[in-house]
Design an enzyme around this catalytic site. Structure first.
Site, PDB file in Angstrom:
ATOM      1  N   THR A 105       0.865  -1.187   0.000  1.00 58.24           N
ATOM      2  CA  THR A 105       0.000   0.000   0.000  1.00 58.24           C
ATOM      3  C   THR A 105       0.898   1.233   0.000  1.00 58.24           C
ATOM      4  OG1 THR A 105      -0.269  -0.226   2.403  1.00 58.24           O
ATOM      5  CG2 THR A 105      -2.036  -1.084   1.008  1.00 58.24           C
TER       6      THR A 105
ATOM      7  N   LYS B 100       4.255  -6.819   3.921  1.00 57.90           N
ATOM      8  CA  LYS B 100       3.967  -5.428   3.632  1.00 57.90           C
ATOM      9  C   LYS B 100       3.591  -4.772   4.947  1.00 57.90           C
ATOM     10  CE  LYS B 100       0.503  -3.455   3.265  1.00 57.90           C
ATOM     11  NZ  LYS B 100      -0.385  -2.592   4.174  1.00 57.90           N
TER      12      LYS B 100
ATOM     13  N   THR C  83      -1.475  -2.830  10.438  1.00 57.52           N
ATOM     14  CA  THR C  83      -1.629  -2.888   8.988  1.00 57.52           C
ATOM     15  C   THR C  83      -0.393  -3.519   8.410  1.00 57.52           C
ATOM     16  OG1 THR C  83      -3.066  -1.023   8.844  1.00 57.52           O
ATOM     17  CG2 THR C  83      -2.016  -1.642   6.849  1.00 57.52           C
TER      18      THR C  83
ATOM     19  N   GLU D 181       5.842   4.915   7.427  1.00 58.31           N
ATOM     20  CA  GLU D 181       5.434   6.001   6.534  1.00 58.31           C
ATOM     21  C   GLU D 181       6.232   7.272   6.820  1.00 58.31           C
ATOM     22  OE1 GLU D 181       0.856   4.629   5.631  1.00 58.31           O
ATOM     23  OE2 GLU D 181       1.269   5.882   7.365  1.00 58.31           O
TER      24      GLU D 181
ATOM     25  N   THR E   1      -6.944  10.491  -0.913  1.00 57.24           N
ATOM     26  CA  THR E   1      -6.989  11.370  -2.093  1.00 57.24           C
ATOM     27  C   THR E   1      -5.709  11.263  -2.903  1.00 57.24           C
ATOM     28  OG1 THR E   1      -6.186  13.203  -0.732  1.00 57.24           O
ATOM     29  CG2 THR E   1      -8.563  12.979  -1.008  1.00 57.24           C
TER      30      THR E   1
END
Length: 407
Positions: free
Chosen positions: A157, A183, A194, A280, A407
């Site tokens: 992702t 992942k 996640t 991230e 988005t």
């Protein structure tokens, strides 16, 4: 016997390195351009073990896969999509998950109860079933590096890199390989988050013993990482063992049992560290080792408290040797400590002894903290417990990525 630390990764570090596995990944249309549908297949039904998120809200694919792991106790294939988590999608989500399982089984010509499924992506959106089912019909697993690379790409992702590793060990004088792919980049706060992990091995081992081995190793690997303190709805680690190495069945009484555990541990540890490092927006991997705790569990609890502290994480990002944030995280961890017995090292530099500051060179630690991997050591002098946890720094990019995720 090889220890975990002395084991060496093999060059063919991909998910199909063990005998009898094939993999593939394609773009089916759930995401705009990138691969978003993956398939892993064993030539024969494999023993299976799994660990799953502890979030009370669990996605439909987990329910389906748990049934395979806990009831069938055999798995021959697992199909994974990215781009949609199929979580919080109600009765339709469960229907879609079962359809995903059924269509994969029909495509492969195997029993539906031998197929696991996993999904990762946006929560709360119904799955686009038309491109997904069309994609399943196109899946042709390969026994080549190309298929393995495609697979590792299709499960991503917000990850910036694929995560693969593999080790070989000798069991009954036969080579047994353990390989893994994962992942995970955000919402990494085990117990599970996640994060999807898939481990393959050609070892001969029954599901009961494989499950216990995975559970114990998960506690000191996947459950010892954190990125942002959030726990997701979807995530799992699965291990498939198809027995094609031809060794005698592994049990805790087998003379080579520890060798197998070491290989499985090494794969899980590598994947866990890769996930933490690829948090991230992250620029650095943070490792905290705690010694002298009253138990190993308490040591891991403190280590996770340190690597999970937003203040520690931002200090590491800013290359600030602010040990006060480290000792504060130790203090609020809830573990047993004596402030007057604590030592803290940043790298190899002692900065706290007996709970008091030790003079150090700010310039030298500035240079150290600019490295991509930063290590802290906390000595408690309360017992013999030891534990290690991994995390990452907290950067401007983390906010940007998560502010614009949909988005």
């Amino acid at each position: 016997m090889e220890t975990i630390e002395s084991m060496k990764r093999i060059s063919r570090k991909n998910i199909i390195s063990p005998k009898g596995f094939k993999a593939v990944g394609i773009h089916c249309g759930l995401k705009h351009k990138k691969n978003d549908l993956a398939l892993l297949v064993s030539e024969v039904p494999a023993s299976v073990a799994g660990v799953f998120t502890t979030n009370a809200i669990q996605a439909a694919p987990l329910s389906v896969t748990k049934q395979v792991v806990y009831e069938t106790q055999k798995m021959q294939a697992v199909v994974i999509n990215s781009g949609n988590a199929n979580a919080c999608t109600g009765k339709q989500g469960m229907k879609d998950a079962l359809t995903m399982q059924q269509k994969t089984a029909e495509h492969l010509g195997i029993d539906q109860n031998l197929v696991g499924i996993a999904s990762t992506g946006v929560i709360g959106e119904q799955m686009k079933m038309e491109p997904l089912l069309a994609g399943i019909e196109q899946l042709q697993p390969l026994d080549s590096l190309e298929g393995s690379i495609q697979f590792s790409q299709a499960i991503l992702t917000t990850d910036t890199v694929t995560k693969n590793t593999a080790y070989a060990t000798a069991i009954d004088d036969r080579e047994v390989v353990v390989a893994g792919v994962a992942k995970g980049s955000g919402m990494i706060e085990p117990n599970m988050a996640t994060m999807l992990g898939f481990i393959t091995t050609d070892a001969n081992i029954e599901s009961e013993h494989l499950q216990q081995a995975l559970k114990d190793i998960t506690d000191v690997t996947f459950n010892s990482i954190t990125v942002d303190g959030d726990t997701s709805t979807n995530d799992m680690v699965l291990v498939m063992a198809n027995g094609m190495a031809g060794n005698n069945a592994l049990t805790p009484s087998h003379p080579d049992w520890q060798s197998f555990l070491n290989a499985l541990h090494a794969v899980a540890r590598d994947l866990a560290k890769m996930i933490a490092k690829d948090g991230e927006g992250a620029t650095k991997l943070i490792e905290t080792k705690v010694t002298g705790a009253v138990s190993d569990e308490e040591a891991r609890k403190i280590a996770k408290s340190v690597v999970g502290s937003p203040l520690v994480k931002t200090a590491v990002f800013g290359c600030d040797a602010n040990w006060g944030r480290i000792i504060a995280a130790v203090g609020y961890s809830g573990a047993t400590i004596d402030p007057d017995d604590i030592k803290i090292y940043i790298g190899t530099t002692l900065v706290v002894e007996n709970g008091e500051p030790i003079p150090f060179s700010e310039d030298e630690l500035l240079i150290y903290l600019k490295q991509h991997e930063v290590k802290f050591v906390v000595e408690l002098n309360q017992g013999t417990g030891e534990g290690t946890a991994w995390g990452c720094d907290l950067t401007y990019d983390y906010v940007q990525i998560n502010a614009t995720y949909r988005t």
